[in-house]
Design an enzyme around this catalytic site. Structure first.
Site, PDB file in Angstrom:
ATOM      1  CE  LYS A   1      34.363  52.997  68.440  1.00 13.25           C
ATOM      2  NZ  LYS A   1      33.247  53.975  67.889  1.00 13.25           N
TER       3      LYS A   1
ATOM      4  CB  CYS B   1      34.067  49.937  64.106  1.00 12.45           C
ATOM      5  SG  CYS B   1      34.653  51.273  63.713  1.00 12.45           S
TER       6      CYS B   1
ATOM      7  CG  PHE C   1      27.546  53.201  56.793  1.00 20.17           C
ATOM      8  CD1 PHE C   1      26.834  54.213  56.418  1.00 20.17           C
ATOM      9  CD2 PHE C   1      26.860  52.500  58.039  1.00 20.17           C
ATOM     10  CE1 PHE C   1      25.804  54.872  56.585  1.00 20.17           C
ATOM     11  CE2 PHE C   1      25.793  53.078  58.625  1.00 20.17           C
ATOM     12  CZ  PHE C   1      25.187  54.244  58.180  1.00 20.17           C
ATOM     13  CG  LEU C   2      34.057  55.506  55.732  1.00 18.49           C
ATOM     14  CD1 LEU C   2      35.275  56.704  55.994  1.00 18.49           C
ATOM     15  CD2 LEU C   2      33.737  55.577  54.147  1.00 18.49           C
TER      16      LEU C   2
HETATM   17  C1  UDX Z   1      33.493  47.814  60.138  1.00 21.60           C
HETATM   18  C2  UDX Z   1      32.056  48.048  59.337  1.00 21.60           C
HETATM   19  O1  UDX Z   1      32.099  47.042  58.342  1.00 21.60           O
HETATM   20  C3  UDX Z   1      31.993  49.343  58.776  1.00 21.60           C
HETATM   21  O2  UDX Z   1      30.762  49.557  57.990  1.00 21.60           O
HETATM   22  C4  UDX Z   1      32.305  50.309  59.828  1.00 21.60           C
HETATM   23  O3  UDX Z   1      31.865  51.721  59.553  1.00 21.60           O
HETATM   24  C5  UDX Z   1      33.402  50.294  60.834  1.00 21.60           C
HETATM   25  O4  UDX Z   1      33.304  48.953  61.254  1.00 21.60           O
HETATM   26  P1  UDX Z   1      35.844  47.526  59.966  1.00 21.60           P
HETATM   27  O5  UDX Z   1      35.718  47.531  61.524  1.00 21.60           O
HETATM   28  O6  UDX Z   1      37.011  48.340  59.517  1.00 21.60           O
HETATM   29  O7  UDX Z   1      34.256  47.978  59.572  1.00 21.60           O
HETATM   30  O8  UDX Z   1      36.168  46.177  59.120  1.00 21.60           O
HETATM   31  P2  UDX Z   1      35.192  44.938  58.797  1.00 21.60           P
HETATM   32  O9  UDX Z   1      35.744  44.345  57.308  1.00 21.60           O
HETATM   33  O10 UDX Z   1      33.814  45.169  58.845  1.00 21.60           O
HETATM   34  O11 UDX Z   1      35.786  43.599  59.805  1.00 21.60           O
HETATM   35  C6  UDX Z   1      35.566  43.672  61.206  1.00 21.60           C
HETATM   36  C7  UDX Z   1      36.192  42.583  61.954  1.00 21.60           C
HETATM   37  O12 UDX Z   1      35.206  41.389  61.699  1.00 21.60           O
HETATM   38  C8  UDX Z   1      37.534  41.883  61.190  1.00 21.60           C
HETATM   39  O13 UDX Z   1      38.284  41.765  62.426  1.00 21.60           O
HETATM   40  C9  UDX Z   1      37.182  40.985  60.492  1.00 21.60           C
HETATM   41  O14 UDX Z   1      38.206  39.760  60.348  1.00 21.60           O
HETATM   42  C10 UDX Z   1      36.070  40.318  61.307  1.00 21.60           C
HETATM   43  N1  UDX Z   1      35.157  39.633  60.185  1.00 21.60           N
HETATM   44  C11 UDX Z   1      34.638  40.138  59.054  1.00 21.60           C
HETATM   45  C12 UDX Z   1      34.872  38.083  60.526  1.00 21.60           C
HETATM   46  O15 UDX Z   1      35.517  37.641  61.523  1.00 21.60           O
HETATM   47  N2  UDX Z   1      34.157  37.396  59.566  1.00 21.60           N
HETATM   48  C13 UDX Z   1      33.514  38.109  58.474  1.00 21.60           C
HETATM   49  O16 UDX Z   1      32.920  37.606  57.778  1.00 21.60           O
HETATM   50  C14 UDX Z   1      33.912  39.426  58.358  1.00 21.60           C
END
Ligand code: UDX
Length: 435
Positions: free
Chosen positions: A266, A263, A152-153
């Site tokens: 996809k 992530c 869950f990284l």
């Molecule tokens: C995500 C999951 O959080 C993680 O647990 C999983 O293992 C992998 O996918 P990640 O994609 O690295 O992690 O980043 P994350 O911080 O979740 O942000 C994903 C996207 O959502 C980013 O583009 C971010 O800008 C966007 N986001 C995040 C929002 O638009 N609003 C939010 O409140 C939070």
């Protein structure tokens, strides 16, 4: 314990380094020669805060070996983590070819009990295919079994997410496998990190469900932001108001230009396809996708509402990575936004603290698209500044400098970084999302 990690990408490398830090001896198998050369020199192949220092540390203590030889990896340990990529395939299915190839390869060398642990994000019941493939290719009657241990990284906080997880999910079939996994994660148990043991299918579904629910929260708040704009409400106030309900929680309720990354896009697509395979209609997730896709048109319309005519205008862009603290631009909203703007006839000046090298591989520099090495240079003669990624360094702006450099002090904030009132007081023409 000795552990083998196959695949040194965003998941594999962080897993290898963190497992070494908690005391295991690691053999990390990476077939990409460029990556392998860097890793052997103790240089990380991804940008992740804190990773470089940790990698140097454990390399010095010889607690990790990097190799391209899968046979060495299989012989090194009886516990083998599969961390190879499962990118998006055509029409949204997960592409499991790297998993299949790795399992086929390693089966040849299984000559005694092995526990094969799926860490890559895989569709539910992939473990059955892994088992079938090993049975087909294994050279002798050694027994083996599969476990699922999804990660869950989050990029940008991956090390902290690994070492201080909310929970560890382990899907197993036997007590033997449970005992092994308890040993591997003993330091976490000693730190009272919740460790749950489930069936393997449940563990595989937990990963896709987690990511899909987080993506759903983001599309939900973005949907509400559309109403806030029309009704004269403020999405930040609404998000705060609902997020204080402990059943909702205040995280992943930040409205903006939508989610990107390797992530969420996809995994949501893959989950929809997985459900279809089992005859279940995940219409809710199709709506999550549609709302997220619609953010691009929304921000382009906003830009043109501000600019009126794009011809001969110059747009400065702060932020290209899909989120702060990473150089990763995969599925970043910036890619779609820049592509749309280039099709019109604006000039683009781009800045990102870390992601420009990656972005240049998609949009090479030319007379209409230029890259700059700091956030003020990029403002020179710009008609408008659009903020696409909420990097910390964008928070403090020298407004006199901004006003001196830009043709007009106009900011379109795609990530609601700033306070509307403060911007009005500073006489900045400020636009944001849902407010
Ligand atoms: C995500 C999951 O959080 C993680 O647990 C999983 O293992 C992998 O996918 P990640 O994609 O690295 O992690 O980043 P994350 O911080 O979740 O942000 C994903 C996207 O959502 C980013 O583009 C971010 O800008 C966007 N986001 C995040 C929002 O638009 N609003 C939010 O409140 C939070």
């Amino acid at each position: 314990m000795k552990l083998t990690i196959i695949g040194a990408g965003y998941v594999g490398l962080v897993t290898a380094v963190c497992m070494a830090v908690i005391g295991h001896e690691i053999c990390c198998v990476e077939k990409n020669q460029n990556k392998l050369k860097k890793l052997k020199k103790g240089e990380p192949t991804i940008y992740e805060p804190g990773l470089e220092e940790m990698l140097k540390e454990i390399n010095k203590e010889n607690k990790i070996i990097f190799t391209d030889d899968i046979k060495e990896g299989v012989f090194f340990s009886d516990y083998i983590f599969l961390c190879v990529g499962t990118p998006q395939g055509e029409d949204g299915h997960a592409d499991l070819s790297q998993v299949e190839e790795t399992v086929r390869e390693m089966s040849k060398y299984i000559d005694k009990y092995k526990l094969i642990i799926e860490k890559s994000t895989v569709p539910v019941n992939t473990h059955k295919w892994v088992e079938r493939t090993i049975k087909r290719y294994i050279k002798n009657k050694a027994n083996f079994e599969i476990a699922s241990n999804p990660e869950f990284l989050r990029e940008g906080t991956a090390i902290n997410d690994f070492l201080n997880p909310d929970r560890i999910v382990i899907g197993i079939n036997t007590n033997k496998a449970k005992k092994i996994m308890e040993q591997i994660y003993l330091p976490f148990k000693e730190n009272n990190i919740p460790i749950i043991y489930t069936s393997i299918p449940s563990a595989e579904i937990i990963k896709h469900s987690s990511n899909s629910f987080l993506a759903l929260k983001i599309s939900f708040i973005n949907m509400i932001s559309d109403l806030c704009e029309k009704a004269g409400a403020d999405i930040e106030e609404v998000a705060n108001g609902i997020g204080l309900d402990s059943r909702i929680g205040n995280q992943f309720l930040k409205a903006g230009i939508g989610y990107g990354g390797s992530c969420f896009p996809k995994d949501v697509k893959a989950f929809i396809r997985i459900a279809e395979y089992y005859g279940v209609n995940f219409s809710l997730l199709k709506e999550v996708e549609r709302i997220n896709k619609s953010r691009i048109k929304k921000i382009i319309d906003l830009i043109y509402n501000v600019l009126w005519i794009g011809k001969n205008k110059t747009i400065a862009v702060w932020g290209l990575s899909f989120k702060p603290d990473t150089d990763d631009i995969r599925e970043a909203p910036s890619i779609k936004i820049v592509k749309e703007l280039l099709e019109k006839d604006v000039n683009l000046k781009l800045y990102d603290p870390k992601a420009m090298e990656n972005f240049k591989k998609v949009f090479c520099e030319n007379e209409r698209i230029k890259y700059f090495k700091n956030k003020y240079e990029v403002l020179e003669n710009a008609d408008v500044l659009i903020i696409l990624t909420e990097w910390e360094e964008f928070r403090n702006i020298e407004y006199s400098k901004l006003k001196e450099k830009m043709k007009f002090p106009i900011i379109i904030d795609g990530r609601n970084m700033f306070n509307k009132k403060e911007m009005q007081n500073r006489e900045i023409e400020y636009y944001s999302i849902g407010r």
